[in-house]
Scaffold this motif. Structure first.
Motif, PDB file in Angstrom:
ATOM      1  N   UNK A   1       0.771  -1.426   0.265  1.00  0.00           N
ATOM      2  CA  UNK A   1       0.036  -0.373  -0.246  1.00  0.00           C
ATOM      3  C   UNK A   1       0.717   1.373  -0.071  1.00  0.00           C
ATOM      4  N   UNK A   2       0.270   2.414  -0.423  1.00  0.00           N
ATOM      5  CA  UNK A   2       0.999   3.746  -0.578  1.00  0.00           C
ATOM      6  C   UNK A   2       0.892   4.921   0.568  1.00  0.00           C
ATOM      7  N   UNK A   3       1.717   5.007   0.953  1.00  0.00           N
ATOM      8  CA  UNK A   3       0.883   6.271   1.879  1.00  0.00           C
ATOM      9  C   UNK A   3       0.389   7.795   1.365  1.00  0.00           C
ATOM     10  N   UNK A   4      -0.600   8.018   1.596  1.00  0.00           N
ATOM     11  CA  UNK A   4      -0.612   9.392   1.133  1.00  0.00           C
ATOM     12  C   UNK A   4      -0.356  10.663   1.719  1.00  0.00           C
ATOM     13  N   UNK A   5       0.677  11.490   0.666  1.00  0.00           N
ATOM     14  CA  UNK A   5       1.379  12.295   1.076  1.00  0.00           C
ATOM     15  C   UNK A   5       0.597  13.409   0.660  1.00  0.00           C
ATOM     16  N   UNK A   6       0.836  14.567   1.313  1.00  0.00           N
ATOM     17  CA  UNK A   6       0.870  15.836   1.352  1.00  0.00           C
ATOM     18  C   UNK A   6       1.849  16.585   0.660  1.00  0.00           C
ATOM     19  N   UNK A   7       1.596  18.394  -0.368  1.00  0.00           N
ATOM     20  CA  UNK A   7       2.480  18.253  -1.069  1.00  0.00           C
ATOM     21  C   UNK A   7       2.232  19.767  -0.637  1.00  0.00           C
ATOM     22  N   UNK A   8       3.458  20.266   0.244  1.00  0.00           N
ATOM     23  CA  UNK A   8       3.892  21.993   0.170  1.00  0.00           C
ATOM     24  C   UNK A   8       5.234  21.759   0.867  1.00  0.00           C
ATOM     25  N   UNK A   9       5.408  22.932   0.617  1.00  0.00           N
ATOM     26  CA  UNK A   9       6.885  23.542   0.640  1.00  0.00           C
ATOM     27  C   UNK A   9       8.021  22.529   1.247  1.00  0.00           C
ATOM     28  N   UNK A  10       8.772  22.167   1.424  1.00  0.00           N
ATOM     29  CA  UNK A  10       9.821  21.034   2.780  1.00  0.00           C
ATOM     30  C   UNK A  10       8.836  19.893   2.989  1.00  0.00           C
ATOM     31  N   UNK A  11       8.014  19.308   1.982  1.00  0.00           N
ATOM     32  CA  UNK A  11       7.238  18.301   2.376  1.00  0.00           C
ATOM     33  C   UNK A  11       7.864  16.989   1.431  1.00  0.00           C
ATOM     34  N   UNK A  12       8.782  17.112   0.148  1.00  0.00           N
ATOM     35  CA  UNK A  12       9.510  16.318  -0.533  1.00  0.00           C
ATOM     36  C   UNK A  12      10.725  15.823   0.007  1.00  0.00           C
ATOM     37  N   UNK A  13      11.017  14.305  -0.352  1.00  0.00           N
ATOM     38  CA  UNK A  13      12.400  14.104   0.056  1.00  0.00           C
ATOM     39  C   UNK A  13      13.644  14.373  -1.164  1.00  0.00           C
ATOM     40  N   UNK A  14      13.541  15.581  -1.648  1.00  0.00           N
ATOM     41  CA  UNK A  14      14.771  16.127  -2.296  1.00  0.00           C
ATOM     42  C   UNK A  14      15.537  16.897  -1.357  1.00  0.00           C
TER      43      UNK A  14
END
Length: 356
Positions: free
Chosen positions: A145-158
């Protein structure tokens, strides 16, 4: 002459497909007694047990399936400290590599291809990728199953994000990490999972904030009461996270910008950990509705087994488990699925010679 190895990314997928086509690999049909779909702890454990039972399984580990590399979410996990046998912890990628090598050692054929569709309407079953068709007497679905993630500045894995550097989607997996101990923490969500995460984190954090975009929870009353009665939990109602920022030069999460959706006011919340608990999405779309799913899209299995609604098709790991969701429980159901499949194959009289 030294062999040069190139690391592939999703971009040249069409080129890889063309190369396979040129070699005559597209359209290849193979037969097997057991096909395993998925390459996390559940899939590899099923393959290991099946291979040791001389079922000669074929396993599809995926090619950036759902934008996740072979091995699933474990490949991006921080050091795992609760998997038995590794007292000093182990990186998720290394754990999956060890499982993969073990499956290969006992004779599993592994293909780095994504299953695009299946045909469970009649036995033997058919499993399709862009390159080949596998005809199997039994199938284990272990796609997770995939985790539902939110998108906002700083939320990524870069480099500018804090995912796995203070942000997580599993308190049980990561909550005991040193970076979270005796520090203020936050949980986003309003369901039972969010309440469970927050309550669990009170054992480690100095304070736990629940950030919820509405003024009421959708969690069950008993879970709400447990969370709201905890002296270490504070709820930020009608609130959303609009930004995450770091702490000095450490490269870890230092705090959040939180907006009140009613007043529009943005406040600063100093926390060292953010746990997103807004749900998960089981990877079942490729099944095309051919297996019974529950209201949340998880594969339904018969109690005490891995049997699905189709005889000869089994499900293991988080694709059928929305309660425990741990690597070790996934591995356990992978073992169960292999044993269930082996017994099924014996019942239908599937012979070794049917595998190619």
């Amino acid at each position: 002459m030294a062999r040069i190895r190139f690391r592939c990314d999703p971009a040249p997928k069409r080129l890889v497909s063309l190369l396979h086509k040129a070699r005559g690999l597209i359209g290849l049909t193979m037969k097997t007694r057991l096909c395993v779909i998925g390459s996390g702890p559940a899939g590899h454990t099923a393959a290991i047990y099946a291979a040791r039972a001389e079922l000669k399984p074929i396993l599809f580990e995926g090619w950036m399936a759902n934008d996740v590399g072979p091995g699933g979410q474990y490949t991006t996990a921080p050091p795992i400290e609760n998997f038995p046998g590794f007292p000093d912890g182990i990186l998720g990628r290394e754990l999956i590599d060890r499982c993969r090598n073990q499956a290969l050692r006992f004779g599993t054929q592994i293909f780095t291809e994504t299953v695009t569709k299946v045909d469970f309407s009649a036995s033997p079953f058919k499993v399709f990728t862009d390159l080949r068709t596998v005809i199997a007497d039994a199938v284990v679905v272990a796609t997770g199953a995939l985790v539902k993630r939110l998108s906002f500045p700083g939320s990524g894995d870069g480099p500018k994000g804090f995912w796995k550097r203070g942000m997580s989607a599993c308190a049980v997996c990561d909550g005991a990490a040193p970076i979270f101990r005796n520090k203020p923490l936050a949980v986003i969500g309003g369901g039972d999972s969010a309440m469970e995460e927050a309550i669990y984190l009170t054992k480690y954090g100095s304070k736990v904030y629940i950030i919820h975009r509405r003024d009421t929870f959708k969690a069950s009353k008993i879970m709400q009461n447990r969370a709201l009665s905890s002296p270490n939990i504070e709820v930020l109602w009608n609130s959303v996270v609009v930004e995450a920022y770091g702490e000095g030069e450490r490269g870890v999460l230092g705090g959040l910008k939180v907006e009140n959706v009613v007043s529009g006011e943005v406040s600063d919340l100093k926390v060292s950990g953010l746990f997103i608990a807004i749900g998960r999405e089981p990877a079942t779309k490729f099944l095309g509705g051919q297996l019974e799913l529950d209201s949340d899209g998880y594969v339904v299995t018969k109690p005490g087994s891995t049997h699905t609604s189709v005889q000869g098709v089994f499900a293991a790991g988080e694709v059928q488990d929305k309660k425990y969701r741990q690597g070790i429980t996934a591995a356990g159901t992978g073992c169960m699925a292999a044993l269930d499949a082996e017994h099924y194959l014996q019942e239908i009289g599937s012979q070794e010679g049917k595998s190619d």
